[in-house]
Design an enzyme around this catalytic site. Structure first.
Site, short mmCIF file in Angstrom:
data_model
loop_
_atom_site.label_atom_id
_atom_site.label_comp_id
_atom_site.label_asym_id
_atom_site.label_seq_id
_atom_site.Cartn_x
_atom_site.Cartn_y
_atom_site.Cartn_z
N LYS B 44 0.84 -1.20 0.00
CA LYS B 44 0.00 0.00 0.00
C LYS B 44 0.88 1.26 0.00
CE LYS B 44 -3.96 2.22 1.97
NZ LYS B 44 -4.64 2.28 0.68
N ILE B 70 -10.19 5.03 1.35
CA ILE B 70 -9.42 4.63 2.53
C ILE B 70 -8.64 5.83 3.07
CG2 ILE B 70 -7.68 2.99 3.43
CD1 ILE B 70 -10.15 1.57 2.24
N ASN B 126 2.51 7.28 -6.70
CA ASN B 126 1.06 7.39 -6.78
C ASN B 126 0.76 8.88 -6.98
OD1 ASN B 126 -1.65 7.59 -6.33
ND2 ASN B 126 -1.65 6.48 -4.39
N CYS B 129 -2.60 12.45 -6.18
CA CYS B 129 -2.51 13.25 -4.97
C CYS B 129 -2.80 14.69 -5.38
CB CYS B 129 -1.12 13.13 -4.37
SG CYS B 129 0.19 13.38 -5.58
N LYS B 163 2.36 6.15 -11.50
CA LYS B 163 1.03 5.56 -11.51
C LYS B 163 0.01 6.63 -11.87
CE LYS B 163 -2.29 2.69 -9.18
NZ LYS B 163 -2.51 1.70 -8.14
N ASN B 190 -5.34 3.87 -11.77
CA ASN B 190 -5.84 4.02 -10.42
C ASN B 190 -7.38 4.01 -10.50
OD1 ASN B 190 -5.94 4.61 -7.63
ND2 ASN B 190 -3.99 5.68 -7.80
N GLY B 242 -9.61 -4.19 -12.64
CA GLY B 242 -10.61 -5.25 -12.75
C GLY B 242 -10.12 -6.61 -13.18
N GLY B 263 -5.94 -6.41 -8.45
CA GLY B 263 -6.26 -5.48 -7.37
C GLY B 263 -7.43 -5.96 -6.54
C1 LIG Z 1 -9.24 -0.74 -1.11
C2 LIG Z 1 -8.30 -0.18 -2.13
C3 LIG Z 1 -7.16 0.50 -1.73
C4 LIG Z 1 -6.30 1.05 -2.67
N1 LIG Z 1 -5.17 1.71 -2.24
C5 LIG Z 1 -4.31 2.21 -3.14
C6 LIG Z 1 -3.12 2.84 -2.71
O1 LIG Z 1 -2.82 2.96 -1.53
N2 LIG Z 1 -2.28 3.33 -3.68
C7 LIG Z 1 -2.55 3.22 -5.02
O2 LIG Z 1 -1.75 3.66 -5.83
N3 LIG Z 1 -3.67 2.60 -5.43
C8 LIG Z 1 -4.55 2.10 -4.53
N4 LIG Z 1 -5.69 1.46 -4.98
C9 LIG Z 1 -5.94 1.35 -6.43
C10 LIG Z 1 -5.47 0.01 -6.96
O3 LIG Z 1 -4.07 -0.15 -6.77
C11 LIG Z 1 -5.79 -0.13 -8.45
O4 LIG Z 1 -5.08 0.84 -9.17
C12 LIG Z 1 -7.26 0.02 -8.77
O5 LIG Z 1 -8.05 -0.51 -7.74
C13 LIG Z 1 -7.66 -0.65 -10.09
O6 LIG Z 1 -7.41 -2.03 -10.08
P1 LIG Z 1 -8.50 -3.14 -9.67
O7 LIG Z 1 -9.76 -2.80 -10.41
O8 LIG Z 1 -7.92 -4.44 -10.07
O9 LIG Z 1 -8.69 -3.01 -8.21
C14 LIG Z 1 -6.57 0.91 -4.05
C15 LIG Z 1 -7.71 0.22 -4.45
C16 LIG Z 1 -8.57 -0.34 -3.53
C17 LIG Z 1 -9.78 -1.09 -4.00
#
Ligand SMILES: Cc1cc2nc3c(=O)[nH]c(=O)nc-3n(C[C@H](O)[C@H](O)[C@H](O)COP(=O)(O)O)c2cc1C
Ligand SMILES: Cc1cc2nc3c(=O)[nH]c(=O)nc-3n(C[C@H](O)[C@H](O)[C@H](O)COP(=O)(O)OP(=O)(O)OC[C@H]3O[C@@H](n4cnc5c(N)ncnc54)[C@H](O)[C@@H]3O)c2cc1C
Ligand code: FES
Lengths: 255, 301
Positions: B44, B70, B126, B129, B163, B190, B242, B263
């Site tokens: 994270k 979060i 990331n 921000c 990212k 993201n 996804g 993710g």
């Molecule tokens: C609960 C949760 C927490 C996440 N925390 C972060 C994070 O701390 N830093 C970040 O760059 N992306 C974070 N993401 C985004 C994921 O890394 C990812 O880019 C995004 O969810 C798309 O992928 P997915 O559809 O497979 O989840 C978070 C996503 C979720 C669902």
């Protein structure tokens, strides 16, 4: 990838009363010992609707793992359709567990609201026969929320019931039953699980009488293993996860 | 069969990783032998100082996906370096540390801290921000993206991955800005900005009012964004959005991604990353593809 991910077989899934179901599962392979207060995280459908797993407290653990649940939405609706022989993808057991009553405790008071009574049954299973005076105060909204409390009685619990409409037990909320609590700061210990306002009332009572206790909390969960930080709950020492730091907390940590 | 991927000077044994914020590997839950099969681990996002995160509720289930807010709850860079890095190193899986900051100055301080950690696979910035001078995110502004990536790249000892956010009009502008500034790779996407309202109370469901959408629901959007970026840049792309199955991952690889990350689906099916890896291998065998490079960007249009 997770060692807690297991296949469970449905042994039985029957109505316990008008509002509650009783689900009996058998893990297909060995699982760690389940402690009272822990939960299992069930994938109720194979597809993506609903996406999340659903958490349920273990109500009894032995050869089989038993859950008591209420149908409140689509996930529990799907669960209620499961037939004996079907298999489920389950993570568990997860979370921490209820502590043993501290030294010197004589009266163990369990206060359950609705389906929150489930983990208290598992607790009474391990506390029975240890010399505690066990009391269960149970609050349900209507008659349909009450069920045969035989198992609690068999474990040596004195059971008192309140319903909001007075159809079973005394009329009113569970706080009408607080008179059954000896409320001796050193000799009484409370365990509670139920709707948040109910637990808040228990916490207020406990604080007033200097009685210690534990609460089992709920938050919507995604991962169930402390990763997503989605199930955060505000505690006196900052945010904690209900799934991994909890679901059981000291009563004064939360309220 | 060659599955290895290079980003900057770092070599990853295979193209399957996990998305930041969605994967933990606490020993009480995970089989470490399985975790070691991943191509990389991305923890994270870490910020310079500890952040307590957003008020609950922080997550909400949506059709084939979820919303999250979060608020990057984390213990801060020093605690992460002291307490977590040694455990990650023992795994011997390349580690991509995700970092974020509220200013260029803080980004630079973070880089300097992580420069002191040996053996990092890469640093992922990331960039979702706040962009302090404007009411946008850094990742929504090509100039800000360029400025941050350049400042970081000048000092970083490890490869830098930017990212990017899908909440932009033209992803190629941002992707090119990051590449121009020297990024060694891109991660995308993201989450998509989203929200939900409880009609009974008429209040937003999330404590933070708005959040980010992820999960299978966003996959076609993510695929399009990755495809468009891959047409424009020459640096490797780590694709996410996804991914649930090997078939999903293959779509991204064929569209031009070099690596794929699972993710949200880690929460639902913890075995997903390894199933994806096994499925990619099976596909390559069936298609008689010996080197993953031959698969990457092999879209026929
Ligand atoms: C609960 C949760 C927490 C996440 N925390 C972060 C994070 O701390 N830093 C970040 O760059 N992306 C974070 N993401 C985004 C994921 O890394 C990812 O880019 C995004 O969810 C798309 O992928 P997915 O559809 O497979 O989840 C978070 C996503 C979720 C669902
Ligand atoms: C640690 C833990 C243990 C639990 N143990 C039990 C149990 O033993 N028996 C039982 O019946 N239920 C238990 N629950 C609650 C149960 O998980 C939810 O009722 C269930 O997830 C609802 O799913 P659904 O799809 O049917 O409802 P949804 O369609 O998701 O929601 C329907 C309604 O239920 C509410 N709801 C959804 N999830 C939760 C939740 N986690 N907590 C409270 N309300 C919720 C929603 O706000 C909504 O109003 C537990 C929850 C947790 C966190
Ligand atoms: S549900 Fe993910 S941290 Fe608790």
């Amino acid at each position: 990838m997770q060692k807690v991910q297991k296949i469970y077989k449905v042994i039985n899934n029957k109505k316990l009363c008008q509002q509650f179901f009783h689900l009996c599962l058998k893990p297909v392979s060995a699982i760690p010992e389940i402690k009272p207060g822990q939960f299992i995280h069930i994938k109720v459908s194979q597809g993506l609707e609903p996406v999340f797993r659903r958490p349920f407290s273990v109500a009894r653990a032995g050869k089989n793992v038993e859950v008591i649940y209420e149908v409140v939405g689509k996930g529990t609706e799907i669960l209620s359709q499961k037939k004996p022989g079907e298999i489920l993808d389950v993570l568990g057991p997860l979370g921490n567990s209820f502590c043993k009553p501290p030294k010197g405790v004589k009266q163990v008071v369990m206060i359950g609201g609705g389906v929150g009574v489930a983990p208290l049954l598992a607790l009474s299973d391990v506390l029975k026969g240890r010399g505690y005076e066990m009391v269960l105060l149970y609050g349900g909204r209507i008659k349909g929320h009450t069920f045969n409390m035989r198992t609690f009685c068999k474990n040596g619990c004195k059971v008192y019931v309140a319903t909001e409409d007075g159809s079973v037990g005394i009329k009113g909320r569970v706080d009408k039953l607080y008179t059954k609590i000896k409320a001796n700061a050193k000799e009484t210990f409370i365990y509670t699980c139920g709707p948040r306002p109910m637990m808040a009332s228990v916490a207020a009572f406990a604080r007033k009488h200097g009685v210690q206790g534990q609460v089992s909390c709920e938050e919507v969960m995604a991962c169930g293993v402390g990763t997503c930080l989605g199930c955060a709950i505000e505690t006196r020492s900052g945010y904690k996860t209900v799934c991994d730091d909890g679901p059981v907390f000291d009563i004064n940590e939360i309220f | 069969m060659n599955l290895s991927i290079k980003i900057g000077k770092t070599k990853f044994p295979n193209p399957v990783t996990v998305a930041s914020g969605t994967f933990g590997w606490k020993e009480k839950y995970y089989r470490l032998a399985d975790v070691k099969k991943l191509g990389a681990i991305v923890p994270k996002t870490i910020t310079l100082h500890a952040q307590k995160g957003n008020p609950p509720p922080r997550i909400h289930e949506t059709p084939a996906g979820m919303l999250n807010a979060i608020g990057i709850e984390n213990a801060g860079a020093d605690a992460f370096i002291q307490e977590k890095i040694p455990m990650y190193k023992k795994l011997k899986v390349p580690l991509i540390v995700s970092v974020s900051a509220h200013s260029e100055k803080d980004f630079i301080q973070l880089i300097e801290k992580f420069n002191g950690v040996k053996g990092l696979g890469a640093l992922e910035l990331n960039l979702s921000c706040p962009n302090l001078k404007k009411k946008t995110l850094v990742a929504q502004d090509p100039k800000a993206t360029h400025r941050i990536v350049k400042a970081v790249k000048k000092r970083a000892k490890m490869p830098i991955i930017a990212k990017l956010s899908p909440n932009v009009t033209d992803i190629t502008k941002i992707a090119e800005a990051a590449e121009d500034a020297g990024a060694d790779g891109l991660s995308m996407i993201n989450t998509l900005a989203g929200m939900a309202i409880d009609v009974k109370t008429r209040k937003p469901v999330l404590g933070n009012v708005t959040g980010g959408l992820s999960g299978p629901a966003v996959r076609p959007v993510a695929l399009n964004i990755v495809y468009r970026a891959a047409q424009k840049v020459n640096i490797p792309i780590i694709a996410m959005g996804g991914i649930a199955t090997a078939n999903d991952a293959l779509e991204f690889l064929i569209a031009g991604a070099s690596m794929v990350a699972v993710g949200t689906m880690n929460f639902i099916n913890p075995s997903a990353p390894l199933e994806v890896l096994a499925g990619i291998k099976k596909y390559m065998r069936e298609q008689k593809i010996k080197d993953i490079q031959k698969l990457i960007g092999s879209i026929r249009t």
